[in-house]
Design a protein around this motif. Structure first.
Motif, mmCIF file in Angstrom:
data_model
loop_
_atom_site.group_PDB
_atom_site.id
_atom_site.type_symbol
_atom_site.label_atom_id
_atom_site.label_comp_id
_atom_site.label_asym_id
_atom_site.label_seq_id
_atom_site.Cartn_x
_atom_site.Cartn_y
_atom_site.Cartn_z
ATOM 1 N N VAL A 1 0.850 -1.185 0.000
ATOM 2 C CA VAL A 1 0.000 0.000 0.000
ATOM 3 C C VAL A 1 0.886 1.235 0.000
ATOM 4 O O VAL A 1 1.748 1.383 0.857
ATOM 5 C CB VAL A 1 -0.935 0.006 1.237
ATOM 6 N N ASN A 2 0.674 2.102 -0.931
ATOM 7 C CA ASN A 2 1.409 3.352 -1.037
ATOM 8 C C ASN A 2 0.553 4.484 -0.489
ATOM 9 O O ASN A 2 -0.135 5.163 -1.226
ATOM 10 C CB ASN A 2 1.808 3.610 -2.493
ATOM 11 N N ALA A 3 0.577 4.670 0.799
ATOM 12 C CA ALA A 3 -0.255 5.676 1.455
ATOM 13 C C ALA A 3 0.383 7.057 1.350
ATOM 14 O O ALA A 3 1.579 7.217 1.583
ATOM 15 C CB ALA A 3 -0.466 5.308 2.910
ATOM 16 N N ALA A 4 -0.415 8.030 1.006
ATOM 17 C CA ALA A 4 0.060 9.416 0.947
ATOM 18 C C ALA A 4 0.100 9.988 2.355
ATOM 19 O O ALA A 4 -0.779 9.734 3.167
ATOM 20 C CB ALA A 4 -0.861 10.245 0.074
ATOM 21 N N ILE A 5 1.125 10.756 2.630
ATOM 22 C CA ILE A 5 1.224 11.445 3.919
ATOM 23 C C ILE A 5 0.878 12.902 3.682
ATOM 24 O O ILE A 5 1.483 13.560 2.834
ATOM 25 C CB ILE A 5 2.639 11.323 4.507
ATOM 26 N N ILE A 6 -0.086 13.373 4.420
ATOM 27 C CA ILE A 6 -0.480 14.783 4.345
ATOM 28 C C ILE A 6 -0.210 15.388 5.707
ATOM 29 O O ILE A 6 -0.732 14.931 6.722
ATOM 30 C CB ILE A 6 -1.968 14.926 3.973
ATOM 31 N N ARG A 7 0.613 16.404 5.735
ATOM 32 C CA ARG A 7 0.979 17.039 7.003
ATOM 33 C C ARG A 7 -0.065 18.080 7.394
ATOM 34 O O ARG A 7 -0.714 18.681 6.548
ATOM 35 C CB ARG A 7 2.355 17.676 6.882
ATOM 36 N N LEU A 8 -0.153 18.300 8.679
ATOM 37 C CA LEU A 8 -1.117 19.244 9.223
ATOM 38 C C LEU A 8 -0.962 20.639 8.615
ATOM 39 O O LEU A 8 -1.935 21.314 8.326
ATOM 40 C CB LEU A 8 -0.945 19.310 10.744
ATOM 41 N N THR A 61 -9.518 8.834 5.056
ATOM 42 C CA THR A 61 -8.306 8.336 5.686
ATOM 43 C C THR A 61 -8.625 7.144 6.590
ATOM 44 O O THR A 61 -9.733 7.000 7.061
ATOM 45 C CB THR A 61 -7.605 9.444 6.507
ATOM 46 N N SER A 62 -7.637 6.331 6.794
ATOM 47 C CA SER A 62 -7.822 5.195 7.687
ATOM 48 C C SER A 62 -7.021 5.377 8.973
ATOM 49 O O SER A 62 -7.181 4.621 9.917
ATOM 50 C CB SER A 62 -7.395 3.903 6.998
ATOM 51 N N ARG A 63 -6.150 6.405 8.996
ATOM 52 C CA ARG A 63 -5.314 6.612 10.176
ATOM 53 C C ARG A 63 -4.957 8.082 10.323
ATOM 54 O O ARG A 63 -4.690 8.779 9.346
ATOM 55 C CB ARG A 63 -4.042 5.790 10.036
ATOM 56 N N PHE A 64 -4.966 8.550 11.559
ATOM 57 C CA PHE A 64 -4.545 9.912 11.887
ATOM 58 C C PHE A 64 -3.516 9.792 12.998
ATOM 59 O O PHE A 64 -3.765 9.196 14.038
ATOM 60 C CB PHE A 64 -5.737 10.762 12.350
ATOM 61 N N LYS A 65 -2.322 10.315 12.770
ATOM 62 C CA LYS A 65 -1.229 10.196 13.736
ATOM 63 C C LYS A 65 -0.716 11.592 14.060
ATOM 64 O O LYS A 65 -0.550 12.430 13.161
ATOM 65 C CB LYS A 65 -0.119 9.352 13.097
ATOM 66 N N THR A 66 -0.455 11.850 15.336
ATOM 67 C CA THR A 66 0.010 13.182 15.727
ATOM 68 C C THR A 66 0.989 13.112 16.886
ATOM 69 O O THR A 66 1.075 12.113 17.594
ATOM 70 C CB THR A 66 -1.190 14.085 16.091
ATOM 71 N N PHE A 67 1.720 14.179 17.063
ATOM 72 C CA PHE A 67 2.627 14.370 18.183
ATOM 73 C C PHE A 67 2.295 15.734 18.759
ATOM 74 O O PHE A 67 2.241 16.714 18.020
ATOM 75 C CB PHE A 67 4.080 14.328 17.694
ATOM 76 N N VAL A 68 2.058 15.798 20.041
ATOM 77 C CA VAL A 68 1.677 17.050 20.690
ATOM 78 C C VAL A 68 2.658 17.339 21.815
ATOM 79 O O VAL A 68 3.046 16.443 22.559
ATOM 80 C CB VAL A 68 0.239 16.958 21.263
ATOM 81 N N GLY A 69 3.073 18.597 21.948
ATOM 82 C CA GLY A 69 3.979 18.954 23.034
ATOM 83 C C GLY A 69 4.017 20.450 23.265
ATOM 84 O O GLY A 69 3.523 21.232 22.459
ATOM 85 N N LEU A 70 4.603 20.835 24.389
ATOM 86 C CA LEU A 70 4.786 22.248 24.709
ATOM 87 C C LEU A 70 6.103 22.719 24.111
ATOM 88 O O LEU A 70 7.149 22.107 24.334
ATOM 89 C CB LEU A 70 4.820 22.463 26.225
ATOM 90 N N ASP A 71 6.048 23.822 23.382
ATOM 91 C CA ASP A 71 7.256 24.363 22.774
ATOM 92 C C ASP A 71 8.205 24.856 23.855
ATOM 93 O O ASP A 71 7.779 25.350 24.898
ATOM 94 C CB ASP A 71 6.899 25.503 21.823
ATOM 95 N N ASP A 72 9.496 24.731 23.589
ATOM 96 C CA ASP A 72 10.509 25.156 24.546
ATOM 97 C C ASP A 72 10.425 26.641 24.885
ATOM 98 O O ASP A 72 10.892 27.060 25.946
ATOM 99 C CB ASP A 72 11.913 24.827 24.029
ATOM 100 N N GLU A 73 9.817 27.459 24.018
ATOM 101 C CA GLU A 73 9.720 28.889 24.294
ATOM 102 C C GLU A 73 8.853 29.204 25.518
ATOM 103 O O GLU A 73 8.899 30.300 26.045
ATOM 104 C CB GLU A 73 9.241 29.679 23.082
#
Length: 79
Positions: A1-8, A61-73
């Motif tokens: 499967v050649n899944a396309a990655i679409i960034r936020l 879409t069949s999957r949604f993946k994310t990374f969440v964090g507080l910025d160092d600023e």
């Protein structure tokens, strides 16, 4: 499967709201580079703690993946 990655940062996030500033793709809410735990992130979405992010996937879409964090600023201001 050649899944396309679409960034936020490639999506229309105009329906998003936040309590301070404007939503910024690939930048922090203050317009700086996104750095979380010392790691630079080229892609992402800077927003304020009080915010609502709406992402319409329209069943395309069949999957949604994310990374969440507080910025160092925000060190010293995070909770």
């Amino acid at each position: 499967v050649n899944a396309a990655i679409i960034r936020l940062d490639e999506l229309d996030l105009s329906a998003s709201t936040q309590g301070y500033g404007i939503p910024l793709p690939n930048k922090t809410v203050d317009g700086k580079k996104i750095i979380i735990a010392g790691k630079n992130f080229e892609h992402g979405f800077g927003t304020h703690a009080v915010s609502s992010l709406i992402i319409l996937l329209d069943g395309k879409t069949s999957r949604f993946k994310t990374f969440v964090g507080l910025d160092d600023e925000v060190k010293g201001h995070d909770s």
